[in-house]
Design a protein around this motif. Structure first.
Motif, PDB file in Angstrom:
ATOM      1  N   ALA A  87       0.829  -1.205   0.000  1.00 21.85           N
ATOM      2  CA  ALA A  87       0.000   0.000   0.000  1.00 21.85           C
ATOM      3  C   ALA A  87       0.863   1.254   0.000  1.00 21.85           C
ATOM      4  CB  ALA A  87      -0.934  -0.014   1.208  1.00 21.85           C
ATOM      5  N   ALA A  88       1.895   1.293   0.854  1.00 20.44           N
ATOM      6  CA  ALA A  88       2.766   2.468   0.919  1.00 20.44           C
ATOM      7  C   ALA A  88       3.564   2.634  -0.360  1.00 20.44           C
ATOM      8  CB  ALA A  88       3.700   2.361   2.121  1.00 20.44           C
ATOM      9  N   ALA A  89       3.997   1.519  -0.968  1.00 13.07           N
ATOM     10  CA  ALA A  89       4.768   1.602  -2.201  1.00 13.07           C
ATOM     11  C   ALA A  89       3.929   2.167  -3.338  1.00 13.07           C
ATOM     12  CB  ALA A  89       5.305   0.210  -2.568  1.00 13.07           C
ATOM     13  N   ARG A  90       2.657   1.791  -3.405  1.00  7.15           N
ATOM     14  CA  ARG A  90       1.794   2.322  -4.465  1.00  7.15           C
ATOM     15  C   ARG A  90       1.567   3.817  -4.267  1.00  7.15           C
ATOM     16  NH1 ARG A  90      -0.705  -2.526  -3.402  1.00  7.15           N
ATOM     17  NH2 ARG A  90      -2.336  -1.547  -2.141  1.00  7.15           N
ATOM     18  N   ARG A  91       1.388   4.245  -3.029  1.00  7.92           N
ATOM     19  CA  ARG A  91       1.195   5.675  -2.760  1.00  7.92           C
ATOM     20  C   ARG A  91       2.437   6.479  -3.144  1.00  7.92           C
ATOM     21  NH1 ARG A  91      -1.266   3.753   2.075  1.00  7.92           N
ATOM     22  NH2 ARG A  91       0.656   4.206   3.220  1.00  7.92           N
ATOM     23  N   ALA A  92       3.615   5.860  -3.009  1.00  4.75           N
ATOM     24  CA  ALA A  92       4.861   6.564  -3.318  1.00  4.75           C
ATOM     25  C   ALA A  92       5.113   6.650  -4.818  1.00  4.75           C
ATOM     26  CB  ALA A  92       6.039   5.868  -2.632  1.00  4.75           C
ATOM     27  N   GLY A  93       4.276   5.978  -5.619  1.00  2.00           N
ATOM     28  CA  GLY A  93       4.452   6.043  -7.074  1.00  2.00           C
ATOM     29  C   GLY A  93       5.666   5.294  -7.565  1.00  2.00           C
ATOM     30  N   GLY A  94       5.863   4.083  -7.096  1.00  3.96           N
ATOM     31  CA  GLY A  94       7.005   3.277  -7.494  1.00  3.96           C
ATOM     32  C   GLY A  94       6.885   2.763  -8.917  1.00  3.96           C
ATOM     33  N   PRO A  95       7.785   1.850  -9.314  1.00  5.62           N
ATOM     34  CA  PRO A  95       7.743   1.275 -10.657  1.00  5.62           C
ATOM     35  C   PRO A  95       6.401   0.597 -10.935  1.00  5.62           C
ATOM     36  CG  PRO A  95       9.790   0.712  -9.530  1.00  5.62           C
ATOM     37  CD  PRO A  95       8.908   1.344  -8.514  1.00  5.62           C
ATOM     38  N   PRO A  96       6.010   0.458 -12.205  1.00  2.00           N
ATOM     39  CA  PRO A  96       4.695  -0.115 -12.544  1.00  2.00           C
ATOM     40  C   PRO A  96       4.452  -1.492 -11.938  1.00  2.00           C
ATOM     41  CG  PRO A  96       5.671   0.942 -14.459  1.00  2.00           C
ATOM     42  CD  PRO A  96       6.724   0.958 -13.395  1.00  2.00           C
ATOM     43  N   TRP A  97       5.502  -2.326 -11.842  1.00  2.00           N
ATOM     44  CA  TRP A  97       5.275  -3.684 -11.339  1.00  2.00           C
ATOM     45  C   TRP A  97       4.832  -3.711  -9.885  1.00  2.00           C
ATOM     46  CZ3 TRP A  97       8.650  -4.653  -7.367  1.00  2.00           C
ATOM     47  CH2 TRP A  97       9.875  -3.981  -7.367  1.00  2.00           C
ATOM     48  N   VAL A  98       5.077  -2.609  -9.143  1.00  2.00           N
ATOM     49  CA  VAL A  98       4.674  -2.550  -7.741  1.00  2.00           C
ATOM     50  C   VAL A  98       3.150  -2.611  -7.610  1.00  2.00           C
ATOM     51  CG1 VAL A  98       4.625  -1.048  -5.715  1.00  2.00           C
ATOM     52  CG2 VAL A  98       6.758  -1.364  -6.983  1.00  2.00           C
ATOM     53  N   ARG A  99       2.422  -2.103  -8.605  1.00  2.00           N
ATOM     54  CA  ARG A  99       0.958  -2.032  -8.518  1.00  2.00           C
ATOM     55  C   ARG A  99       0.298  -3.407  -8.475  1.00  2.00           C
ATOM     56  NH1 ARG A  99       0.994   2.057 -13.631  1.00  2.00           N
ATOM     57  NH2 ARG A  99       2.308   3.679 -12.692  1.00  2.00           N
ATOM     58  N   SER A 100       1.026  -4.439  -8.857  1.00  2.00           N
ATOM     59  CA  SER A 100       0.452  -5.792  -8.878  1.00  2.00           C
ATOM     60  C   SER A 100       0.624  -6.525  -7.549  1.00  2.00           C
ATOM     61  CB  SER A 100       1.114  -6.621  -9.994  1.00  2.00           C
ATOM     62  OG  SER A 100       0.947  -5.991 -11.248  1.00  2.00           O
ATOM     63  N   LEU A 101       1.281  -5.897  -6.575  1.00  2.00           N
ATOM     64  CA  LEU A 101       1.616  -6.587  -5.335  1.00  2.00           C
ATOM     65  C   LEU A 101       0.774  -6.071  -4.174  1.00  2.00           C
ATOM     66  CD1 LEU A 101       5.520  -6.511  -5.682  1.00  2.00           C
ATOM     67  CD2 LEU A 101       3.949  -8.312  -6.425  1.00  2.00           C
ATOM     68  N   ARG A 102       0.383  -6.984  -3.280  1.00  2.00           N
ATOM     69  CA  ARG A 102      -0.378  -6.660  -2.078  1.00  2.00           C
ATOM     70  C   ARG A 102       0.287  -7.323  -0.882  1.00  2.00           C
ATOM     71  NH1 ARG A 102      -2.125  -4.109  -5.596  1.00  2.00           N
ATOM     72  NH2 ARG A 102      -4.273  -3.537  -6.135  1.00  2.00           N
ATOM     73  N   GLY A 103       0.177  -6.654   0.277  1.00  2.00           N
ATOM     74  CA  GLY A 103       0.727  -7.226   1.502  1.00  2.00           C
ATOM     75  C   GLY A 103       2.121  -6.691   1.802  1.00  2.00           C
ATOM     76  N   SER A 104       2.810  -7.385   2.707  1.00  2.00           N
ATOM     77  CA  SER A 104       4.147  -6.972   3.144  1.00  2.00           C
ATOM     78  C   SER A 104       5.055  -8.180   3.226  1.00  2.00           C
ATOM     79  CB  SER A 104       4.085  -6.289   4.519  1.00  2.00           C
ATOM     80  OG  SER A 104       3.262  -5.135   4.478  1.00  2.00           O
ATOM     81  N   THR A 105       6.341  -7.961   2.967  1.00  2.00           N
ATOM     82  CA  THR A 105       7.308  -9.054   3.063  1.00  2.00           C
ATOM     83  C   THR A 105       8.712  -8.488   3.172  1.00  2.00           C
ATOM     84  OG1 THR A 105       7.988 -11.161   2.087  1.00  2.00           O
ATOM     85  CG2 THR A 105       7.745  -9.299   0.583  1.00  2.00           C
ATOM     86  N   ASP A 106       9.634  -9.279   3.744  1.00  2.00           N
ATOM     87  CA  ASP A 106      11.043  -8.881   3.817  1.00  2.00           C
ATOM     88  C   ASP A 106      11.752  -9.229   2.516  1.00  2.00           C
ATOM     89  OD1 ASP A 106      10.831  -7.965   6.465  1.00  2.00           O
ATOM     90  OD2 ASP A 106      11.137  -9.998   7.248  1.00  2.00           O
ATOM     91  N   TRP A 107      12.777  -8.462   2.187  1.00  2.00           N
ATOM     92  CA  TRP A 107      13.539  -8.731   0.962  1.00  2.00           C
ATOM     93  C   TRP A 107      14.978  -8.241   1.143  1.00  2.00           C
ATOM     94  CZ3 TRP A 107      15.709  -4.530  -1.586  1.00  2.00           C
ATOM     95  CH2 TRP A 107      15.203  -3.266  -1.240  1.00  2.00           C
ATOM     96  N   ARG A 108      15.836  -8.713   0.283  1.00  2.00           N
ATOM     97  CA  ARG A 108      17.208  -8.227   0.243  1.00  2.00           C
ATOM     98  C   ARG A 108      17.716  -8.318  -1.187  1.00  2.00           C
ATOM     99  NH1 ARG A 108      20.581 -13.009   3.398  1.00  2.00           N
ATOM    100  NH2 ARG A 108      20.058 -14.719   1.976  1.00  2.00           N
TER     101      ARG A 108
END
Length: 279
Positions: free
Chosen positions: A236-257
């Motif tokens: 949700a926060a990533a979509r509000r920040a206007g990230g790359p287009p592929w971000v719009r397809s993702l929901r929820g939260s997760t850790d990454w590196r």
């Protein structure tokens, strides 16, 4: 007739420009004891109020320009205390240039200073200095909004091959940094970048992909730049920040590196996540 630059001592040839309308000389003692090192046997002092000075402290590094301050020769030492200067447009303060002992066979020219300015000017400093070659032009094309403070210390031997020892650091806070249009913007970036004549290290924290990220970076012995990133994705926060287009397809939260390695003009990226909590 003007003295050819090639015949000047290296410490004087480093001054490419400047003028003074106020020069004073104080000489006291037996001339056989000149230059009265450490004030023994007499006094030799020349003081000049310098304006529009230009200092070329090391080959390949940007010059320090617009120097205004007091240049003092005292005994066998030289010192410059400047209250203003600039490097690639960034305003410098507390500039200090000194040679503790010009008569010593291993005499060293020391330069130090601080600069406050936009982070984009610091990126320009990297591109126009040997740091760019150290990191394979890795920061070329980066964009930044915000400001920080640069501290720089240089020691240049005045005999033998000119091999400067350089220690610099850039401290920034509350910046927005864009590495590539294809990668998420790092907002609220706070960190420190340290560099020498042969290496670069960085530690940065901020917000990316909607969650907190940490970004350590270093140069390896083979000239490669290695950047590790750890963070937590918040859809949700990533979509509000206007990230790359592929971000719009993702929901929820997760850790990454992720791990970036740049070497000889190419870059590799490894991105890892267990995707737990993501749809």
């Amino acid at each position: 007739a003007p003295i050819p630059k090639a015949e000047l001592p290296r410490y004087l040839a480093a001054f490419l420009g400047g003028r003074s309308n106020s020069v004073t000389l104080r000489l006291k003692g037996r001339l056989d004891d000149y230059p009265f090192p450490n004030g023994r046997g007499g006094v030799f002092q020349v003081t000049a109020r310098v304006a529009d000075g230009v200092l070329h402290f090391a080959d390949g590094w940007p010059d320090i320009a617009n120097i205004a301050g007091d240049l003092v020769f005292r005994g066998n030492s030289m010192g410059l205390n400047a209250w203003q200067g600039s490097i690639l447009g960034a305003r410098l303060a507390n500039v200090r240039v000194d040679i503790p002992d010009m008569s010593h066979d291993a005499a060293v020219l020391n330069v130090s200073g601080e600069a406050d300015g936009p982070t984009v000017e610091f990126l320009g400093f990297i591109e126009k200095s040997p740091v760019s070659a150290m990191i394979e032009d890795f920061t070329r094309g980066w964009r930044a909004q915000g400001a920080g403070r640069l501290t720089l210390k240089v020691s240049l031997p005045l005999s033998g091959p000119p091999k400067p020892t350089i220690a610099g650091a850039y401290q920034f806070s509350g910046n927005t940094i864009t590495i590539s249009p294809d990668l998420p913007v790092v907002e609220q970036a706070t960190g420190r970048i340290e560099f020498t004549e042969s290496a670069v290290n960085a530690q940065k924290k901020g917000v990316g992909l909607g969650g907190p990220v940490t970004v350590p970076a270093t140069t390896a012995g083979d000239g490669a730049v290695k950047i590790g990133v750890q963070g937590r994705f918040n859809g949700a926060a990533a979509r509000r920040a206007g990230g790359p287009p592929w971000v719009r397809s993702l929901r929820g939260s997760t850790d990454w590196r992720a791990a970036f390695t740049a070497r000889k003009g190419s870059a590799d990226m490894v991105f890892e996540s267990n995707l737990q909590g993501l749809a």
